[in-house]
Design an enzyme around this catalytic site. Sequence first.
Site, PDB file in Angstrom:
ATOM      1  N   SER A  43     -17.189 -33.753   8.784  1.00 21.63           N
ATOM      2  CA  SER A  43     -16.569 -34.630   9.903  1.00 21.63           C
ATOM      3  C   SER A  43     -17.788 -35.100  10.577  1.00 21.63           C
ATOM      4  O   SER A  43     -17.521 -35.824  11.396  1.00 21.63           O
ATOM      5  CB  SER A  43     -15.830 -33.504  10.862  1.00 21.63           C
ATOM      6  OG  SER A  43     -16.553 -32.564  11.437  1.00 21.63           O
ATOM      7  N   ASP A 354     -15.209 -33.201  22.006  1.00 19.79           N
ATOM      8  CA  ASP A 354     -13.781 -32.332  21.901  1.00 19.79           C
ATOM      9  C   ASP A 354     -13.952 -30.855  21.838  1.00 19.79           C
ATOM     10  O   ASP A 354     -13.194 -30.282  21.482  1.00 19.79           O
ATOM     11  CB  ASP A 354     -12.995 -32.814  20.652  1.00 19.79           C
ATOM     12  CG  ASP A 354     -13.542 -32.955  19.458  1.00 19.79           C
ATOM     13  OD1 ASP A 354     -14.798 -32.148  19.278  1.00 19.79           O
ATOM     14  OD2 ASP A 354     -13.100 -33.269  18.553  1.00 19.79           O
ATOM     15  N   HIS A 357     -16.943 -31.450  17.991  1.00 23.42           N
ATOM     16  CA  HIS A 357     -17.836 -32.728  17.873  1.00 23.42           C
ATOM     17  C   HIS A 357     -18.647 -33.392  19.006  1.00 23.42           C
ATOM     18  O   HIS A 357     -18.074 -32.894  20.092  1.00 23.42           O
ATOM     19  CB  HIS A 357     -16.939 -33.813  16.941  1.00 23.42           C
ATOM     20  CG  HIS A 357     -16.018 -33.163  15.934  1.00 23.42           C
ATOM     21  ND1 HIS A 357     -14.605 -33.050  16.141  1.00 23.42           N
ATOM     22  CD2 HIS A 357     -16.528 -32.934  14.602  1.00 23.42           C
ATOM     23  CE1 HIS A 357     -14.371 -32.412  14.865  1.00 23.42           C
ATOM     24  NE2 HIS A 357     -15.326 -32.480  14.161  1.00 23.42           N
TER      25      HIS A 357
END
Length: 412
Positions: A43, A354, A357
């Site tokens: 990610s 979040d 991240h």
Amino acid sequence: MAVSSTFWSFTSFLVIIQLLLSSGGNNLYVNGCYTSIFSFGDSLADTGNLKQLAFIRNITGLVVPGLVPPYGENFYNQSTGRCTNGRLIIDFLAESLGLPLIPPYVSDKGSDNVVELGHGVNFAVAGATALHKSFLEPRGIVNICTNASLQVQLSWFKQYLPSICGNTSDCRKLIGRSLILMGEIGGNDYNYPILSGKPISEIKPIVPFVIDTIVSAVNELIEMGAQTLVVPGNFPIGCLPSYLTILGSEKEEYDKTTGCLIRLNEFAEYHNELLQKKLNQIQELHPNVVIMYADYYNAAMQIYRSPNKFGFTNGALKACCGAGGGPYNYNSSVGCGYPNATLCDQPDTYVSWDGIHLTEAAYKLISTSLFQGPYTIPQFNSLCHSLTSQVSDKLLKKNILGVVCFLRSAEV
């Protein structure tokens, strides 16, 4: 009034020299560096692969980071599949090289319908692990997000190559003048078991296997012709709101300067130290290949040590988007994108987006520190300057005679 042939010859000379220098040698380089980027990872680098895979599988009723607002709000309020509010490190890297943003490999019609070459392709998938599920699942580590491990991503890359470069020789040339971004990858191999409650003592033994998987992929890419690879280390996971919320306790030891969990950061450093040792060994075997270690850990730690210095006035350890409240604003059951989650007013003043991240602002600073600063070994910026000089020298040596001949032929 007639214009002399000497004038036209001199003008032609200037135009040709300018074209030669600006072309980078038949477009071998952009701004003295690379024509394309091929990326692998999770990610931290995914620019939309998981999003497309989710659409293909028709996943509904599940909030996947990067698929719904406010993820991607800086992209004209459109979710792009990036697990942040805007751009990632790979995006800032591409921009710094004068390249467009690197598209994901998986299209909305499936991974078989690959994107055109352009200036590179991104094979990274959010949630991906370095190790294959056949290794992880027998050890009780289950990835419910994706099966696109590093091995799978590398197989995608191999399947993709023939469509853009035909034969082996042309593919080696293409790979050789591209920048390979190998990750970050491996973090999820630890995230899943740690956040599910497994002790570090059970997870530490798999670190050498993770490193060997990354090293194997690097070696394979070198065999295919790769000449420049950037291999990132792990971030200081002990500074992430998710870890601080789930694992924090009175028994834990916290860093007095940053407030981060010491044992988790030490674990990340263990991974990074082992990775660097292995990369040094590969470098010795391949002296003509540039293998850059990207020090994500210390590039991020400078922010955690002095957030206000870099404009993160709302702190480094509190998530901008979440529903947990408290010092970290993180709740694993109500993540960013859920109806009950709240969004901060000024994301650029937060390090964490979040809880897992980082924000676009943090990624931008880290990217600048890496690719224009001292946090890659060898330093990326100095390498690009060196390439620019080499290309210019080669162009002049190779083409100056032809230019002179052209001028002579134009004389009357």
